[in-house]
Design a protein around this motif. Structure first.
Motif, short mmCIF file in Angstrom:
data_model
loop_
_atom_site.label_atom_id
_atom_site.label_comp_id
_atom_site.label_asym_id
_atom_site.label_seq_id
_atom_site.Cartn_x
_atom_site.Cartn_y
_atom_site.Cartn_z
N THR A 7 4.70 -13.59 1.99
CA THR A 7 3.61 -13.12 1.13
C THR A 7 2.95 -14.28 0.41
O THR A 7 3.54 -15.33 0.22
CB THR A 7 4.10 -12.12 0.07
OG1 THR A 7 4.87 -12.83 -0.91
CG2 THR A 7 4.93 -11.01 0.66
N GLU A 12 -2.37 -7.56 -0.04
CA GLU A 12 -1.75 -7.41 1.28
C GLU A 12 -0.33 -7.93 1.27
O GLU A 12 0.56 -7.35 1.88
CB GLU A 12 -2.58 -8.14 2.34
CG GLU A 12 -3.96 -7.60 2.55
CD GLU A 12 -5.01 -8.10 1.56
OE1 GLU A 12 -6.13 -7.57 1.58
OE2 GLU A 12 -4.71 -9.01 0.76
N GLY A 13 -0.10 -9.03 0.58
CA GLY A 13 1.24 -9.60 0.48
C GLY A 13 2.20 -8.69 -0.29
O GLY A 13 3.35 -8.53 0.09
N ARG A 14 1.70 -8.09 -1.36
CA ARG A 14 2.54 -7.16 -2.13
C ARG A 14 2.87 -5.93 -1.28
O ARG A 14 4.00 -5.42 -1.32
CB ARG A 14 1.85 -6.77 -3.44
CG ARG A 14 1.83 -7.93 -4.45
CD ARG A 14 1.36 -7.48 -5.82
NE ARG A 14 -0.04 -7.07 -5.83
CZ ARG A 14 -1.09 -7.88 -5.95
NH1 ARG A 14 -0.89 -9.18 -6.04
NH2 ARG A 14 -2.32 -7.41 -5.97
N ALA A 16 3.10 -5.92 1.98
CA ALA A 16 4.07 -6.39 2.98
C ALA A 16 5.47 -6.42 2.38
O ALA A 16 6.44 -6.03 3.04
CB ALA A 16 3.68 -7.77 3.50
N MET A 17 5.59 -6.86 1.14
CA MET A 17 6.91 -6.89 0.49
C MET A 17 7.45 -5.47 0.33
O MET A 17 8.62 -5.21 0.60
CB MET A 17 6.84 -7.59 -0.86
CG MET A 17 8.19 -7.62 -1.58
SD MET A 17 9.54 -8.34 -0.62
CE MET A 17 9.14 -10.06 -0.75
N TYR A 33 12.62 -13.58 1.88
CA TYR A 33 11.28 -13.60 1.32
C TYR A 33 10.74 -15.03 1.35
O TYR A 33 11.23 -15.89 0.66
CB TYR A 33 11.33 -13.04 -0.10
CG TYR A 33 10.12 -13.27 -0.96
CD1 TYR A 33 8.84 -13.33 -0.44
CD2 TYR A 33 10.26 -13.40 -2.34
CE1 TYR A 33 7.74 -13.53 -1.25
CE2 TYR A 33 9.17 -13.58 -3.16
CZ TYR A 33 7.92 -13.65 -2.61
OH TYR A 33 6.82 -13.84 -3.43
N GLY A 81 1.28 -9.06 5.69
CA GLY A 81 0.13 -8.30 5.24
C GLY A 81 -1.11 -8.76 5.97
O GLY A 81 -1.24 -9.94 6.31
#
Length: 119
Positions: A7, A12-14, A16-17, A33, A81
């Motif tokens: 991320t 988008e990264g959040r 994906a997490m 991570y 993401g």
């Protein structure tokens, strides 16, 4: 085998997490991570999370470093993401996510910013 989530702190990264944590819970494993931002996400997780950073090699493409990390750590899934880009944007800039999708040796889950994990 871990679930690898990369991320950059974006929406988008959040997402994906969130998806990666859900997948790890379903698989009974942990999350590796890879933090691509200056500050890591704040996490509240029901699964173990190992936080690491990609090496800061200016000559290395981020996708190559991520794919190397996936192989080195023997992960079972990569979660990334994605955001919508125009055809011209893809042509000119290329796509890190596209390279990961095409070259990964394990399944890749691509998540949009509006993803909400099932409960």
């Amino acid at each position: 085998m871990s679930v690898l989530v990369a991320t950059n702190g974006s929406p988008e990264g959040r997402a994906a997490m969130q998806a990666g944590l859900h997948e790890a819970l379903l698989r009974g494993t942990d999350v590796l991570y890879l933090n691509l931002a200056d500050t890591p996400l704040e996490l509240s997780a029901d699964v173990p999370v190992q936080v690491t950073e990609l090496p800061r090699d200016p000559d290395a493409h981020p996708a190559d470093a991520l794919l190397d990390a996936a192989v080195f750590n023997e992960v079972s899934l990569i979660v990334v993401g994605t955001r919508r880009r125009s055809a011209v944007g893809k042509l000119i800039l290329g796509s890190t996510v596209q390279q990961i999708l095409l070259e990964a040796s394990v399944p890749v889950l691509s998540v949009k910013a509006d993803y909400v994990a099932p409960r």
